[in-house]
Design a protein around this motif. Sequence first.
Motif, PDB file in Angstrom:
ATOM      1  N   ALA A 142      -4.518   7.803  -4.492  1.00  0.00           N
ATOM      2  CA  ALA A 142      -3.302   7.727  -3.678  1.00  0.00           C
ATOM      3  C   ALA A 142      -3.612   8.027  -2.213  1.00  0.00           C
ATOM      4  O   ALA A 142      -3.151   7.325  -1.306  1.00  0.00           O
ATOM      5  CB  ALA A 142      -2.261   8.705  -4.204  1.00  0.00           C
ATOM      6  N   PHE A 143      -4.410   9.071  -1.968  1.00  0.00           N
ATOM      7  CA  PHE A 143      -4.761   9.406  -0.590  1.00  0.00           C
ATOM      8  C   PHE A 143      -5.637   8.323   0.032  1.00  0.00           C
ATOM      9  O   PHE A 143      -5.564   8.066   1.236  1.00  0.00           O
ATOM     10  CB  PHE A 143      -5.459  10.769  -0.529  1.00  0.00           C
ATOM     11  N   GLU A 187       1.290   6.391  -7.039  1.00  0.00           N
ATOM     12  CA  GLU A 187       0.141   7.166  -7.492  1.00  0.00           C
ATOM     13  C   GLU A 187       0.320   8.659  -7.240  1.00  0.00           C
ATOM     14  O   GLU A 187      -0.172   9.486  -8.024  1.00  0.00           O
ATOM     15  CB  GLU A 187      -1.131   6.656  -6.820  1.00  0.00           C
ATOM     16  N   SER A 211      -3.080   2.445   4.312  1.00  0.00           N
ATOM     17  CA  SER A 211      -1.804   2.129   4.961  1.00  0.00           C
ATOM     18  C   SER A 211      -1.824   2.571   6.425  1.00  0.00           C
ATOM     19  O   SER A 211      -1.406   1.821   7.323  1.00  0.00           O
ATOM     20  CB  SER A 211      -0.645   2.822   4.228  1.00  0.00           C
ATOM     21  N   THR A 255       0.849   4.023  -2.913  1.00  0.00           N
ATOM     22  CA  THR A 255       0.647   5.437  -2.599  1.00  0.00           C
ATOM     23  C   THR A 255       1.722   6.313  -3.228  1.00  0.00           C
ATOM     24  O   THR A 255       1.418   7.338  -3.857  1.00  0.00           O
ATOM     25  CB  THR A 255       0.651   5.640  -1.066  1.00  0.00           C
ATOM     26  N   ASN A 309       0.823  -1.216   0.000  1.00  0.00           N
ATOM     27  CA  ASN A 309       0.000   0.000   0.000  1.00  0.00           C
ATOM     28  C   ASN A 309       0.849   1.254   0.000  1.00  0.00           C
ATOM     29  O   ASN A 309       0.499   2.252  -0.643  1.00  0.00           O
ATOM     30  CB  ASN A 309      -0.946  -0.006   1.213  1.00  0.00           C
ATOM     31  N   ASN A 350      -5.362   5.127  -0.661  1.00  0.00           N
ATOM     32  CA  ASN A 350      -4.411   4.073  -0.288  1.00  0.00           C
ATOM     33  C   ASN A 350      -3.549   4.489   0.907  1.00  0.00           C
ATOM     34  O   ASN A 350      -3.167   3.651   1.727  1.00  0.00           O
ATOM     35  CB  ASN A 350      -3.518   3.730  -1.481  1.00  0.00           C
ATOM     36  N   LEU A 351      -3.231   5.791   0.989  1.00  0.00           N
ATOM     37  CA  LEU A 351      -2.495   6.287   2.154  1.00  0.00           C
ATOM     38  C   LEU A 351      -3.316   6.069   3.419  1.00  0.00           C
ATOM     39  O   LEU A 351      -2.795   5.660   4.463  1.00  0.00           O
ATOM     40  CB  LEU A 351      -2.175   7.778   1.982  1.00  0.00           C
TER      41      LEU A 351
END
Length: 304
Positions: free
Chosen positions: A41-42, A25, A48, A22, A18, A44-45
């Motif tokens: 991306a955020f 992306e 994580s 991130t 992840n 997935n952040l």
Amino acid sequence: MHSHRVNGIRFFWVTMLNILITIAEILGGVFSGSLALLSDAFHNLGDSASILMGYFAQVIGSRPETERRTYGYRRAEILSAFLNSLFLIVVSIFLMVEAVRRLFHPQPVDGKLMLIVAVIGFIANLASALLLQQGSKDSLNIKATYLHILSDALSSIGVIIGALVITFWNIYWLDPVLTILVAIYICYEICPVIHQTLSILMQSSPHLDFDQIKTDITQIEGVIGVHHVHAWMIDEHRIIFSAHINLSDRPLSSVEPIYRQVETLLKEKYHVCHITIQAEVDRGIEEPLFNTPVDKAATSDNID
């Protein structure tokens, strides 16, 4: 013990994947100009952070009770979920505002780079889901993470489709539209979590049929009434229950078997994990199941 160690290793690799998604992306979103990639991306952040916070909260939550924490540290997982959910909501609102701005001022997007990064994100999310699939059968915590990551893989498919459309037809307004859809999806997914965690933190009552509980308890031989009931949750699985029960005047030794019957009933039928019962004869027999504000005021006056 072996199962927990395997799950810990899998959580580690899922977290690493992840984080890589991130980073890829964010870089892809910046260089391609794709807001949809940045929103993913955020997301997935957030995943994580959720995995890391959830793992450490689980470790903290498994610590035993102490003099200062008589119910242990199980609320750590709930607090972690609440904070992570708030973070995702704030990020989603920011992305929607930026997406609306871009709808009125479309910007060119590198569809090919967007497509490459989206495919990488999809593959990594799918690999993460496969890593957790086996563990999801034994643990509700892992199952929730597994379903969340699987939904990320599905959202990546939407970004891939958008990247293909932008690459071949140069429809740049599709990028902010996808961003808004992903942000709405995140909010839709997170709002129930916020509601549930807030309810637990505010010690709201769990979904129990209290009238039926009263009926069941008073059917136990020797129990005349039930009042002053309280029920709350330590986390999403553990229900705490306390009540006063009225009994006929009897020796204390004959009360304990009734306690055990009440505890067995509440544990087996209503899945209550911690039960506190106070036996009384006539005191409070006319009181309702729950104390009303009037009752509390009267009690305060008596104390004064």
